[in-house]
Design a protein around this motif. Sequence first.
Motif, PDB file in Angstrom:
ATOM      1  N   TYR A 139       0.824  -1.207   0.000  1.00  0.00           N
ATOM      2  CA  TYR A 139       0.000   0.000   0.000  1.00  0.00           C
ATOM      3  C   TYR A 139       0.861   1.261   0.000  1.00  0.00           C
ATOM      4  CZ  TYR A 139      -4.109  -2.747   1.374  1.00  0.00           C
ATOM      5  OH  TYR A 139      -5.150  -3.648   1.410  1.00  0.00           O
ATOM      6  N   THR A 140       0.244   2.359  -0.417  1.00  0.00           N
ATOM      7  CA  THR A 140       0.757   3.680  -0.090  1.00  0.00           C
ATOM      8  C   THR A 140      -0.143   4.215   1.020  1.00  0.00           C
ATOM      9  OG1 THR A 140      -0.621   4.781  -1.750  1.00  0.00           O
ATOM     10  CG2 THR A 140       1.639   4.198  -2.405  1.00  0.00           C
ATOM     11  N   ILE A 141       0.427   5.062   1.872  1.00  0.00           N
ATOM     12  CA  ILE A 141      -0.343   5.731   2.911  1.00  0.00           C
ATOM     13  C   ILE A 141      -0.168   7.224   2.696  1.00  0.00           C
ATOM     14  CG2 ILE A 141      -0.670   6.089   5.389  1.00  0.00           C
ATOM     15  CD1 ILE A 141       0.547   3.314   5.869  1.00  0.00           C
ATOM     16  N   ARG A 142      -1.286   7.930   2.687  1.00  0.00           N
ATOM     17  CA  ARG A 142      -1.253   9.387   2.477  1.00  0.00           C
ATOM     18  C   ARG A 142      -2.046  10.099   3.566  1.00  0.00           C
ATOM     19  NH1 ARG A 142       0.837  11.002  -2.272  1.00  0.00           N
ATOM     20  NH2 ARG A 142       1.101   9.397  -3.866  1.00  0.00           N
ATOM     21  N   ASN A 143      -1.583  11.292   3.856  1.00  0.00           N
ATOM     22  CA  ASN A 143      -2.313  12.246   4.676  1.00  0.00           C
ATOM     23  C   ASN A 143      -2.666  13.377   3.730  1.00  0.00           C
ATOM     24  OD1 ASN A 143      -1.475  14.964   6.639  1.00  0.00           O
ATOM     25  ND2 ASN A 143      -3.251  13.731   7.086  1.00  0.00           N
ATOM     26  N   GLY A 144      -3.903  13.382   3.257  1.00  0.00           N
ATOM     27  CA  GLY A 144      -4.265  14.321   2.194  1.00  0.00           C
ATOM     28  C   GLY A 144      -3.469  13.954   0.951  1.00  0.00           C
ATOM     29  N   GLU A 145      -2.719  14.900   0.414  1.00  0.00           N
ATOM     30  CA  GLU A 145      -1.870  14.645  -0.757  1.00  0.00           C
ATOM     31  C   GLU A 145      -0.464  14.201  -0.360  1.00  0.00           C
ATOM     32  OE1 GLU A 145      -2.868  14.708  -3.997  1.00  0.00           O
ATOM     33  OE2 GLU A 145      -4.852  14.966  -3.124  1.00  0.00           O
ATOM     34  N   ASP A 146      -0.140  14.265   0.923  1.00  0.00           N
ATOM     35  CA  ASP A 146       1.220  13.989   1.384  1.00  0.00           C
ATOM     36  C   ASP A 146       1.454  12.494   1.578  1.00  0.00           C
ATOM     37  OD1 ASP A 146       1.607  16.731   1.466  1.00  0.00           O
ATOM     38  OD2 ASP A 146       1.111  16.879   3.595  1.00  0.00           O
ATOM     39  N   LEU A 147       2.537  11.998   0.998  1.00  0.00           N
ATOM     40  CA  LEU A 147       2.931  10.608   1.137  1.00  0.00           C
ATOM     41  C   LEU A 147       3.574  10.395   2.506  1.00  0.00           C
ATOM     42  CD1 LEU A 147       2.934   8.025  -0.590  1.00  0.00           C
ATOM     43  CD2 LEU A 147       5.202   8.695  -1.417  1.00  0.00           C
ATOM     44  N   VAL A 168     -13.015   5.649   8.680  1.00  0.00           N
ATOM     45  CA  VAL A 168     -13.622   6.976   8.744  1.00  0.00           C
ATOM     46  C   VAL A 168     -14.609   7.064   7.590  1.00  0.00           C
ATOM     47  CG1 VAL A 168     -13.156   9.451   8.597  1.00  0.00           C
ATOM     48  CG2 VAL A 168     -11.538   7.949   9.761  1.00  0.00           C
ATOM     49  N   ASP A 169     -15.775   7.619   7.836  1.00  0.00           N
ATOM     50  CA  ASP A 169     -16.841   7.643   6.841  1.00  0.00           C
ATOM     51  C   ASP A 169     -16.591   8.593   5.673  1.00  0.00           C
ATOM     52  OD1 ASP A 169     -18.306   5.756   8.219  1.00  0.00           O
ATOM     53  OD2 ASP A 169     -19.383   7.258   9.385  1.00  0.00           O
ATOM     54  N   GLN A 170     -15.564   9.418   5.755  1.00  0.00           N
ATOM     55  CA  GLN A 170     -15.350  10.426   4.716  1.00  0.00           C
ATOM     56  C   GLN A 170     -15.102   9.826   3.341  1.00  0.00           C
ATOM     57  OE1 GLN A 170     -12.042  12.516   6.393  1.00  0.00           O
ATOM     58  NE2 GLN A 170     -13.333  13.987   7.458  1.00  0.00           N
ATOM     59  N   ALA A 171     -14.298   8.769   3.267  1.00  0.00           N
ATOM     60  CA  ALA A 171     -13.965   8.188   1.969  1.00  0.00           C
ATOM     61  C   ALA A 171     -13.492   6.749   2.151  1.00  0.00           C
ATOM     62  CB  ALA A 171     -12.872   9.014   1.294  1.00  0.00           C
ATOM     63  N   VAL A 231      -5.334   5.621  12.614  1.00  0.00           N
ATOM     64  CA  VAL A 231      -4.459   4.527  13.014  1.00  0.00           C
ATOM     65  C   VAL A 231      -4.278   4.627  14.527  1.00  0.00           C
ATOM     66  CG1 VAL A 231      -2.226   3.408  12.683  1.00  0.00           C
ATOM     67  CG2 VAL A 231      -3.297   4.656  10.777  1.00  0.00           C
ATOM     68  N   ARG A 232      -4.641   3.541  15.236  1.00  0.00           N
ATOM     69  CA  ARG A 232      -4.606   3.516  16.694  1.00  0.00           C
ATOM     70  C   ARG A 232      -3.684   2.418  17.200  1.00  0.00           C
ATOM     71  NH1 ARG A 232     -11.155   3.794  17.558  1.00  0.00           N
ATOM     72  NH2 ARG A 232     -11.425   5.839  16.609  1.00  0.00           N
ATOM     73  N   SER A 233      -2.988   2.703  18.300  1.00  0.00           N
ATOM     74  CA  SER A 233      -2.115   1.701  18.904  1.00  0.00           C
ATOM     75  C   SER A 233      -2.903   0.868  19.905  1.00  0.00           C
ATOM     76  CB  SER A 233      -0.941   2.371  19.613  1.00  0.00           C
ATOM     77  OG  SER A 233      -1.350   2.889  20.861  1.00  0.00           O
ATOM     78  N   SER A 234      -2.299  -0.204  20.371  1.00  0.00           N
ATOM     79  CA  SER A 234      -2.944  -1.056  21.371  1.00  0.00           C
ATOM     80  C   SER A 234      -3.083  -0.343  22.708  1.00  0.00           C
ATOM     81  CB  SER A 234      -2.157  -2.355  21.541  1.00  0.00           C
ATOM     82  OG  SER A 234      -0.839  -2.069  21.957  1.00  0.00           O
ATOM     83  N   LEU A 235      -2.341   0.752  22.898  1.00  0.00           N
ATOM     84  CA  LEU A 235      -2.429   1.540  24.136  1.00  0.00           C
ATOM     85  C   LEU A 235      -3.457   2.659  24.027  1.00  0.00           C
ATOM     86  CD1 LEU A 235       1.378   1.753  24.957  1.00  0.00           C
ATOM     87  CD2 LEU A 235      -0.335   0.243  25.987  1.00  0.00           C
ATOM     88  N   PHE A 284      -5.808   9.011   7.515  1.00  0.00           N
ATOM     89  CA  PHE A 284      -4.861   8.519   6.525  1.00  0.00           C
ATOM     90  C   PHE A 284      -5.592   7.667   5.494  1.00  0.00           C
ATOM     91  CE2 PHE A 284      -2.524   9.412  10.329  1.00  0.00           C
ATOM     92  CZ  PHE A 284      -1.383  10.044   9.867  1.00  0.00           C
ATOM     93  N   THR A 285      -5.162   7.788   4.239  1.00  0.00           N
ATOM     94  CA  THR A 285      -5.747   7.011   3.156  1.00  0.00           C
ATOM     95  C   THR A 285      -4.769   5.919   2.751  1.00  0.00           C
ATOM     96  OG1 THR A 285      -6.924   8.955   2.357  1.00  0.00           O
ATOM     97  CG2 THR A 285      -6.703   7.119   0.820  1.00  0.00           C
ATOM     98  N   PHE A 286      -5.271   4.683   2.771  1.00  0.00           N
ATOM     99  CA  PHE A 286      -4.491   3.511   2.367  1.00  0.00           C
ATOM    100  C   PHE A 286      -4.947   3.128   0.967  1.00  0.00           C
ATOM    101  CE2 PHE A 286      -3.968   3.599   6.825  1.00  0.00           C
ATOM    102  CZ  PHE A 286      -2.939   2.745   7.193  1.00  0.00           C
TER     103      PHE A 286
END
Length: 142
Positions: A8-16, A91-94, A100-104, A135-137
């Motif tokens: 996968y690629t992971i993006r925050n908006g347009e940012d890789l 997230v319902d947006q798209a 992304v959540r940790s076990s803690l 984040f978008t996967f």
Amino acid sequence: MSLDSGLYTIRNGEDLVGRALYETLDLSPKAVFNKTDDPDALWVVEVLPNGRYKLYAKGAPTAVENNMPAGPVVALLIQQQDAEEWELAAVDQAAGTYQVRSSLGSVWLVPEPGKHGPIETLPVPGDDTGSPTVFTFEKVDL
């Protein structure tokens, strides 16, 4: 909606999101950045039997540095047994968009959206430092 194991690629908006293109040549944990300078930043997403995920940046599993509830997200070159089992909260947006959540209970956060900087985690979403980042996967077929 959940992800399948794969590349996968992971993006925050347009940012890789990913590790830096050039890193120190030691075995210390390597930072994971928003707006990485690596144009080919790819992630391996591994679905675990418990419904969580291991996320690998440049082949190394990721965790919160020093296994703390808050801190930078890093790739572990050694001590890989300390890798985090992440939860991806849709997230319902798209489609393909997650927190992304940790076990803690901490969540990934981009402190300065649109800028090159480390991905951080916060133990409590929505405090005065900002809300959890989305984040978008996107699956990559080779």
